[in-house]
Design a protein around this motif. Structure first.
Motif, PDB file in Angstrom:
ATOM      1  N   CYS A  71      13.267   3.714   4.823  1.00 28.78           N
ATOM      2  CA  CYS A  71      14.064   3.848   3.603  1.00 28.78           C
ATOM      3  C   CYS A  71      14.920   2.602   3.459  1.00 28.78           C
ATOM      4  N   LEU A  72      14.694   1.860   2.363  1.00 25.69           N
ATOM      5  CA  LEU A  72      15.409   0.611   2.132  1.00 25.69           C
ATOM      6  C   LEU A  72      16.611   0.864   1.229  1.00 25.69           C
ATOM      7  N   PHE A  73      17.782   0.409   1.653  1.00 20.63           N
ATOM      8  CA  PHE A  73      19.018   0.523   0.885  1.00 20.63           C
ATOM      9  C   PHE A  73      19.305  -0.832   0.232  1.00 20.63           C
ATOM     10  N   GLY A  74      19.668  -0.806  -1.053  1.00 20.01           N
ATOM     11  CA  GLY A  74      19.991  -2.067  -1.707  1.00 20.01           C
ATOM     12  C   GLY A  74      20.264  -1.907  -3.186  1.00 20.01           C
ATOM     13  N   ARG A  75      20.562  -3.060  -3.819  1.00 28.68           N
ATOM     14  CA  ARG A  75      20.940  -3.077  -5.233  1.00 28.68           C
ATOM     15  C   ARG A  75      19.792  -3.536  -6.135  1.00 28.68           C
ATOM     16  N   ASP A  76      18.622  -3.795  -5.525  1.00 31.84           N
ATOM     17  CA  ASP A  76      17.462  -4.211  -6.299  1.00 31.84           C
ATOM     18  C   ASP A  76      16.608  -2.974  -6.591  1.00 31.84           C
ATOM     19  N   LYS A  77      16.571  -2.562  -7.875  1.00 27.45           N
ATOM     20  CA  LYS A  77      15.849  -1.351  -8.237  1.00 27.45           C
ATOM     21  C   LYS A  77      14.346  -1.466  -8.014  1.00 27.45           C
ATOM     22  N   LYS A  78      13.817  -2.688  -7.994  1.00 29.80           N
ATOM     23  CA  LYS A  78      12.373  -2.864  -7.850  1.00 29.80           C
ATOM     24  C   LYS A  78      11.861  -2.471  -6.465  1.00 29.80           C
ATOM     25  N   VAL A  79      12.707  -2.613  -5.471  1.00 23.51           N
ATOM     26  CA  VAL A  79      12.241  -2.391  -4.097  1.00 23.51           C
ATOM     27  C   VAL A  79      13.047  -1.354  -3.333  1.00 23.51           C
ATOM     28  N   ALA A  80      14.244  -1.044  -3.769  1.00 27.66           N
ATOM     29  CA  ALA A  80      15.115  -0.156  -2.999  1.00 27.66           C
ATOM     30  C   ALA A  80      14.627   1.289  -3.082  1.00 27.66           C
ATOM     31  N   ASP A  81      14.569   1.963  -1.925  1.00 24.88           N
ATOM     32  CA  ASP A  81      14.278   3.397  -1.888  1.00 24.88           C
ATOM     33  C   ASP A  81      15.538   4.200  -2.177  1.00 24.88           C
ATOM     34  N   ALA A  82      16.676   3.698  -1.712  1.00 30.94           N
ATOM     35  CA  ALA A  82      17.977   4.300  -1.995  1.00 30.94           C
ATOM     36  C   ALA A  82      18.790   3.262  -2.759  1.00 30.94           C
ATOM     37  N   PHE A  83      18.876   3.430  -4.070  1.00 25.41           N
ATOM     38  CA  PHE A  83      19.562   2.454  -4.918  1.00 25.41           C
ATOM     39  C   PHE A  83      21.073   2.641  -4.802  1.00 25.41           C
ATOM     40  N   LEU A  84      21.774   1.537  -4.464  1.00 26.84           N
ATOM     41  CA  LEU A  84      23.235   1.548  -4.312  1.00 26.84           C
ATOM     42  C   LEU A  84      23.824   0.634  -5.385  1.00 26.84           C
ATOM     43  N   GLU A  85      24.761   1.164  -6.171  1.00 29.94           N
ATOM     44  CA  GLU A  85      25.264   0.440  -7.339  1.00 29.94           C
ATOM     45  C   GLU A  85      26.481  -0.433  -7.050  1.00 29.94           C
ATOM     46  N   HIS A  86      27.147  -0.230  -5.940  1.00 25.36           N
ATOM     47  CA  HIS A  86      28.397  -0.960  -5.696  1.00 25.36           C
ATOM     48  C   HIS A  86      28.145  -2.462  -5.669  1.00 25.36           C
ATOM     49  N   GLU A  87      29.066  -3.218  -6.247  1.00 31.36           N
ATOM     50  CA  GLU A  87      28.888  -4.673  -6.366  1.00 31.36           C
ATOM     51  C   GLU A  87      28.904  -5.394  -5.017  1.00 31.36           C
ATOM     52  N   SER A  88      29.410  -4.788  -3.965  1.00 30.95           N
ATOM     53  CA  SER A  88      29.439  -5.409  -2.636  1.00 30.95           C
ATOM     54  C   SER A  88      28.116  -5.253  -1.876  1.00 30.95           C
ATOM     55  N   ILE A  89      27.186  -4.507  -2.460  1.00 32.47           N
ATOM     56  CA  ILE A  89      25.896  -4.249  -1.809  1.00 32.47           C
ATOM     57  C   ILE A  89      24.935  -5.394  -2.118  1.00 32.47           C
ATOM     58  N   SER A  90      24.192  -5.844  -1.105  1.00 33.77           N
ATOM     59  CA  SER A  90      23.172  -6.879  -1.294  1.00 33.77           C
ATOM     60  C   SER A  90      21.913  -6.258  -1.899  1.00 33.77           C
ATOM     61  N   LYS A  91      21.045  -7.124  -2.453  1.00 33.01           N
ATOM     62  CA  LYS A  91      19.816  -6.624  -3.085  1.00 33.01           C
ATOM     63  C   LYS A  91      18.959  -5.857  -2.086  1.00 33.01           C
ATOM     64  N   GLN A  92      18.786  -6.405  -0.914  1.00 32.02           N
ATOM     65  CA  GLN A  92      18.133  -5.705   0.194  1.00 32.02           C
ATOM     66  C   GLN A  92      19.158  -5.664   1.323  1.00 32.02           C
ATOM     67  N   HIS A  93      19.888  -4.589   1.405  1.00 35.48           N
ATOM     68  CA  HIS A  93      21.071  -4.539   2.260  1.00 35.48           C
ATOM     69  C   HIS A  93      20.733  -4.116   3.690  1.00 35.48           C
ATOM     70  N   ALA A  94      20.040  -2.986   3.839  1.00 33.99           N
ATOM     71  CA  ALA A  94      19.722  -2.444   5.163  1.00 33.99           C
ATOM     72  C   ALA A  94      18.500  -1.548   5.040  1.00 33.99           C
ATOM     73  N   VAL A  95      17.903  -1.231   6.183  1.00 33.69           N
ATOM     74  CA  VAL A  95      16.735  -0.359   6.193  1.00 33.69           C
ATOM     75  C   VAL A  95      16.877   0.654   7.314  1.00 33.69           C
ATOM     76  N   LEU A  96      16.511   1.899   7.014  1.00 39.40           N
ATOM     77  CA  LEU A  96      16.439   2.945   8.021  1.00 39.40           C
ATOM     78  C   LEU A  96      14.959   3.103   8.361  1.00 39.40           C
ATOM     79  N   GLN A  97      14.616   2.815   9.607  1.00 39.76           N
ATOM     80  CA  GLN A  97      13.213   2.775  10.040  1.00 39.76           C
ATOM     81  C   GLN A  97      12.951   3.814  11.119  1.00 39.76           C
TER      82      GLN A  97
END
Length: 228
Positions: free
Chosen positions: A130-156
């Motif tokens: 599960c990929l966390f991030g601010r990029d809607k194209k690739v993120a599995d868990a979309f995070l809207e906060h402005e401090s979040i990177s496009k591809q922030h973290a991944v739960l593997q």
């Protein structure tokens, strides 16, 4: 008469000795054959081809063997560029799944809390990551906060095999477990586990009831697993 017999016997005894002396003189009078001395100097230096039994053959030149250098990189599986082929929806991913990636066999969930209230539930058991991030194209868990990177973290989820013994006298048994891990993808504002910043590009094992936060967002993600 007796004298003649003695002389005759003496001549018969001396005859073999005289014949041997004659043959010996003949051998000494024959000219000796001169044999040419063999040259073995090529065995001592490397100027000529080394002596081999049988037909000489040229030694085949061996190609140099390239020794693989040890890899002392981090344990995270980060993708470097588009040459790896690790893309999703035209976006180059910052991470690629490891060979031991598995879909979990238990129902893991992330309960999302904001100001102490459960506002969402993420079901993690349907895929291996599960990929966390601010990029809607690739993120599995979309995070809207402005401090979040496009591809922030991944739960593997990863398969782990270990030996276990029921007692010291029992034979060890191989136990297979699918364990969740979190990895920060070099995010700008970091990932936090139970309030502590984790090191980027390295898988960190997660346990039930662990709390994840991302960047400066106040939302808390509590990891739980259920039997149903």
């Amino acid at each position: 008469m007796d004298e003649r017999k003695r002389r005759s016997r003496s001549r018969s005894r001396d005859r073999p000795l005289r014949d041997e002396r004659r043959r010996s003189r003949r051998r000494e009078d024959r000219p000796r054959r001169q044999t040419k001395a063999r040259d073995f100097t090529h065995l001592l230096d490397g100027s000529e081809e080394k002596f081999k039994w049988g037909q000489p053959e040229k030694e085949e030149e061996k190609e140099p063997v390239e020794v693989q250098k040890p890899n002392f990189g981090l344990s995270g599986a980060l993708a470097k560029d588009s040459a790896t082929g690790n893309t999703r929806n035209g976006v180059v991913m910052k991470w690629c799944e490891p060979p031991e990636a598995r879909v979990p066999d238990k129902r893991w969930r992330l309960y999302v809390f904001k100001n102490g209230e459960n506002i969402a539930t993420l079901h993690l058991h349907r895929q291996s990551a599960c990929l966390f991030g601010r990029d809607k194209k690739v993120a599995d868990a979309f995070l809207e906060h402005e401090s979040i990177s496009k591809q922030h973290a991944v739960l593997q989820f990863r398969l782990r095999v270990k030996e276990e013994r029921a007692s010291e006298l029992d034979q060890p048994e191989m136990v297979h477990e699918i364990i969740p891990y979190i990895m920060d993808l070099k995010s700008t504002n970091h990932t936090f586990l139970n309030g502590n910043k984790i090191e980027h590009s390295r898988y960190i094992e997660l346990r039930e009831q662990d709390v994840l936060t991302f960047g400066e967002s106040t939302r808390e993600y509590v990891l739980m697993k259920t039997s149903k």
